[in-house]
Design a protein around this motif. Structure first.
Motif, mmCIF file in Angstrom:
data_model
loop_
_atom_site.group_PDB
_atom_site.id
_atom_site.type_symbol
_atom_site.label_atom_id
_atom_site.label_comp_id
_atom_site.label_asym_id
_atom_site.label_seq_id
_atom_site.Cartn_x
_atom_site.Cartn_y
_atom_site.Cartn_z
ATOM 1 N N GLY A 331 -108.896 9.938 42.851
ATOM 2 C CA GLY A 331 -108.755 9.272 44.145
ATOM 3 C C GLY A 331 -110.111 9.074 44.786
ATOM 4 N N ASP A 332 -110.122 8.407 45.919
ATOM 5 C CA ASP A 332 -111.387 8.175 46.608
ATOM 6 C C ASP A 332 -111.755 9.389 47.450
ATOM 7 N N LEU A 333 -112.938 9.341 48.064
ATOM 8 C CA LEU A 333 -113.445 10.482 48.814
ATOM 9 C C LEU A 333 -112.579 10.785 50.033
ATOM 10 N N ALA A 334 -112.077 9.753 50.705
ATOM 11 C CA ALA A 334 -111.236 9.983 51.878
ATOM 12 C C ALA A 334 -109.970 10.754 51.504
ATOM 13 N N GLN A 335 -109.354 10.400 50.372
ATOM 14 C CA GLN A 335 -108.176 11.136 49.914
ATOM 15 C C GLN A 335 -108.530 12.575 49.584
ATOM 16 N N ALA A 336 -109.654 12.781 48.886
ATOM 17 C CA ALA A 336 -110.043 14.134 48.497
ATOM 18 C C ALA A 336 -110.281 15.011 49.720
ATOM 19 N N LEU A 337 -110.949 14.495 50.744
ATOM 20 C CA LEU A 337 -111.206 15.282 51.953
ATOM 21 C C LEU A 337 -109.907 15.564 52.700
ATOM 22 N N ARG A 338 -108.994 14.604 52.697
ATOM 23 C CA ARG A 338 -107.713 14.837 53.366
ATOM 24 C C ARG A 338 -106.924 15.936 52.661
ATOM 25 N N VAL A 339 -106.924 15.908 51.336
ATOM 26 C CA VAL A 339 -106.241 16.955 50.580
ATOM 27 C C VAL A 339 -106.873 18.316 50.869
ATOM 28 N N LEU A 340 -108.190 18.381 50.898
ATOM 29 C CA LEU A 340 -108.880 19.633 51.177
ATOM 30 C C LEU A 340 -108.538 20.159 52.566
ATOM 31 N N ALA A 341 -108.462 19.267 53.561
ATOM 32 C CA ALA A 341 -108.158 19.699 54.919
ATOM 33 C C ALA A 341 -106.740 20.245 55.040
ATOM 34 N N VAL A 342 -105.806 19.718 54.232
ATOM 35 C CA VAL A 342 -104.412 20.181 54.304
ATOM 36 C C VAL A 342 -104.213 21.469 53.511
ATOM 37 N N LEU A 343 -104.814 21.565 52.330
ATOM 38 C CA LEU A 343 -104.561 22.701 51.446
ATOM 39 C C LEU A 343 -105.538 23.848 51.642
ATOM 40 N N GLY A 344 -106.706 23.601 52.202
ATOM 41 C CA GLY A 344 -107.727 24.629 52.349
ATOM 42 C C GLY A 344 -107.713 25.288 53.716
ATOM 43 N N LEU A 346 -109.921 25.007 56.083
ATOM 44 C CA LEU A 346 -110.728 24.289 57.057
ATOM 45 C C LEU A 346 -109.889 23.280 57.825
ATOM 46 N N SER A 347 -110.249 23.065 59.099
ATOM 47 C CA SER A 347 -109.652 21.975 59.862
ATOM 48 C C SER A 347 -110.282 20.661 59.421
ATOM 49 N N TRP A 348 -109.726 19.550 59.932
ATOM 50 C CA TRP A 348 -110.275 18.256 59.543
ATOM 51 C C TRP A 348 -111.719 18.102 60.030
ATOM 52 N N GLU A 349 -112.001 18.573 61.248
ATOM 53 C CA GLU A 349 -113.368 18.481 61.768
ATOM 54 C C GLU A 349 -114.320 19.324 60.935
ATOM 55 N N GLU A 350 -113.893 20.528 60.566
ATOM 56 C CA GLU A 350 -114.745 21.386 59.740
ATOM 57 C C GLU A 350 -114.925 20.806 58.341
ATOM 58 N N THR A 351 -113.877 20.168 57.821
ATOM 59 C CA THR A 351 -113.979 19.566 56.492
ATOM 60 C C THR A 351 -115.019 18.463 56.466
ATOM 61 N N THR A 352 -114.952 17.558 57.434
ATOM 62 C CA THR A 352 -115.914 16.452 57.451
ATOM 63 C C THR A 352 -117.325 16.918 57.787
ATOM 64 N N ARG A 353 -117.442 18.031 58.495
ATOM 65 C CA ARG A 353 -118.769 18.505 58.884
ATOM 66 C C ARG A 353 -119.422 19.350 57.811
ATOM 67 N N TYR A 354 -118.660 20.262 57.190
ATOM 68 C CA TYR A 354 -119.255 21.228 56.261
ATOM 69 C C TYR A 354 -118.938 20.954 54.793
ATOM 70 N N ALA A 355 -117.829 20.268 54.494
ATOM 71 C CA ALA A 355 -117.354 20.176 53.115
ATOM 72 C C ALA A 355 -117.421 18.766 52.557
ATOM 73 N N ASP A 356 -118.223 17.910 53.136
ATOM 74 C CA ASP A 356 -118.402 16.577 52.578
ATOM 75 C C ASP A 356 -119.361 16.680 51.401
ATOM 76 N N PRO A 357 -118.905 16.422 50.172
ATOM 77 C CA PRO A 357 -119.789 16.602 49.004
ATOM 78 C C PRO A 357 -120.881 15.544 48.895
ATOM 79 N N VAL A 358 -120.763 14.447 49.627
ATOM 80 C CA VAL A 358 -121.767 13.388 49.566
ATOM 81 C C VAL A 358 -122.877 13.615 50.583
ATOM 82 N N ARG A 359 -122.519 14.105 51.769
ATOM 83 C CA ARG A 359 -123.503 14.360 52.826
ATOM 84 C C ARG A 359 -123.497 15.850 53.165
ATOM 85 N N PRO A 360 -124.122 16.676 52.340
ATOM 86 C CA PRO A 360 -124.078 18.128 52.564
ATOM 87 C C PRO A 360 -124.910 18.536 53.782
ATOM 88 N N THR A 361 -124.447 19.586 54.452
ATOM 89 C CA THR A 361 -125.204 20.178 55.555
ATOM 90 C C THR A 361 -126.074 21.311 55.023
#
Length: 475
Positions: A331-344, A346-361
């Motif tokens: 799937g695309d990156l948006a789907q992968a992050l959504r799956v991570l936010a539901v199953l992991g 992290l909240s959605w805000e934390e997922t996009t901030r800390y767990a984005d594999p393309v733009r790491p913090t």
């Protein structure tokens, strides 16, 4: 008869139920095909002479087809008649505590699965059973490989009804073990309507993803070598022999894949449907998912595709049973992050901030400059991030070419290992390995300074573990 006051009424099991009469033939279809192929191979000369004689005699083609169909039908009928004793001896029974399956005539076998040990209940539709609209129900238990109990086969509607009933019994067992004082949910409210979590993956995407996976490069190299060296055929055949089964497995587990979410908010169920040769409906309780991994093979970067795998308590990698731990095969990156936010965790805000594999913090602990001697490409892309003041999530990332990111709640970490090899002692580096439940997700904090590795180890040792009853439910 009414039970005396203060005593629980005795639970009576239902009678043994038989499976579909075609079940013995369908369970042995592979062996029957093998015997037929062996007989044809051994009598190839006789069949060739018979073909020549038929050609000389001028027998009509229509008559030959009719005779061949009659012979096949007669053999199948004879096989079905011979299998009736095995069908008569096969049955299953469901009680309030377990499901039992018995089979065998000369050698009797009885297998049971207690509902407090059940990890998943899957609906399986193998290719030979699908033309007859039959399906099996496979009950996976926490007992390692070969511990599953399978009911084969029922009509598709009966199999679906049995699967729903078993899921309800497993859910009731889990609720009782988690909180005996909790009131039971009213009938009809325990399993709300399902909603689509992952839409059906297009067939073309499954085909392209399988073709662009890692082994494709090895296949291309083998093909080039086979065409440019005298021993080319000797190299090509083993490569194809290893590649084709792997390619088929990847394709089969992503074919027409779709996922749904159902159940109450605090006890949701992930329903997965997939399969080409064997259609399967798999159910995974969300509270059993311990770790989530997002990965991107090298060749998938061309199209921006990602894969999401999970580690499920008591489930393992499920390679031998046909189940899958890939909750998003492609799937695309948006789907992968959504799956991570539901199953992991992290909240959605934390997922996009800390767990984005393309733009790491910036990680909490990263590899120092000394790690460039052992990881010249990955040094700046690997590190460990601890999220929140209470450290409610651990994120490990690594890989510049093939990207990977793993997330887990600290309470799901089974053990911690501090490791420092000879090269690490020379460069002043150390690793911290996070031991998880068996499965595809493996986490390691790679090539940290000794001080950072010790600090990470101390922080994770102070983690809050789940209650014993909840922790043991998945083992």
């Amino acid at each position: 008869m009414t039970a005396p006051a203060g005593e629980q009424p005795q639970k009576t099991p239902e009678d043994w139920r038989r499976v579909h009469p075609l079940s013995p033939l369908l369970r042995m279809w592979a062996a029957l095909v093998g015997v037929a192929v062996l007989l044809l191979a051994q009598n190839a000369d006789t069949l060739g002479n018979l073909r020549d004689w038929i050609g000389e005699a001028g027998v009509p083609t229509g008559l030959l087809v009719l005779v061949a169909v009659g012979v096949v039908a007669g053999v199948l009928l004879l096989g079905w008649l011979l299998s009736l004793p095995w069908w008569w001896a096969t049955g299953f029974r469901v009680t309030d505590e377990e499901i039992a399956v018995r089979r065998g005539v000369l050698s009797r076998q009885l297998r049971t699965a207690r509902f407090d040990r059940v990890q998943a209940v899957d609906l399986v539709e193998p290719l030979p059973a699908r033309p007859f609209r039959l399906a099996g129900v496979k009950v996976e238990t926490a007992g390692g490989r070969g511990s599953e109990v399978t009911v084969e086969y029922l009509t598709r509607s009966d199999a679906e009804e049995l699967r729903v009933r078993l899921l309800d019994l497993v859910g009731a067992e889990s609720a009782e073990s988690a909180d005996p004082a909790a009131p039971a949910e009213p009938a009809g409210e325990a399993r709300p309507d399902r909603r689509i979590f992952i839409p059906e993956i297009p067939v073309t995407r499954s085909l392209v993803a399988a073709a662009l996976s890692g082994s494709t490069a090895w296949a291309v190299v083998s093909l080039v070598l086979s065409l440019s060296t005298p021993a080319g055929l000797a190299l090509l055949l083993p490569a194809l022999a290893g590649l084709l089964p792997w390619f088929w497995s990847v394709l089969n587990r992503s074919w027409r894949y779709t996922a749904t979410l159902s159940g109450p908010t605090d006890d949701r169920l992930l329903g997965i449907t997939f399969g080409f040769s064997e259609r399967r409906r798999q159910s995974v309780p969300l509270h059993r998912i311990h770790a989530v991994r997002i990965s991107q093979p090298v060749l998938w970067r061309i199209l921006g595709w990602w894969r999401v795998d999970v580690g499920v308590a008591g489930y393992g990698e499920q390679k031998a049973t046909g189940s899958t731990t890939a909750v998003l095969p492609v799937g695309d990156l948006a789907q992968a992050l959504r799956v991570l936010a539901v199953l992991g965790p992290l909240s959605w805000e934390e997922t996009t901030r800390y767990a984005d594999p393309v733009r790491p913090t910036t990680p909490t602990y990263g590899s120092p400059r000394a790690a460039r001697w052992v990881s010249p490409l990955d040094r700046q892309c690997q590190g460990v991030t601890l999220v929140g003041e209470r450290r409610h999530a651990v994120i490990c990332r690594h890989g510049r070419v093939g990207r990977r990111l793993e997330v887990i709640a600290p309470g799901h970490i089974q053990e911690l290992s501090w490791y420092r090899g000879p090269v690490g002692r020379l460069l002043g580096l150390a690793d911290v390995r996070l031991d998880l439940v068996p499965g595809p997700v493996r986490m390691r904090a790679r090539q940290l300074t000794v001080a950072d590795a010790s600090a990470l180890l101390d922080e994770l040792r102070a983690r809050t573990l789940p209650p014993p009853d909840r922790a043991n439910a998945g083992q």
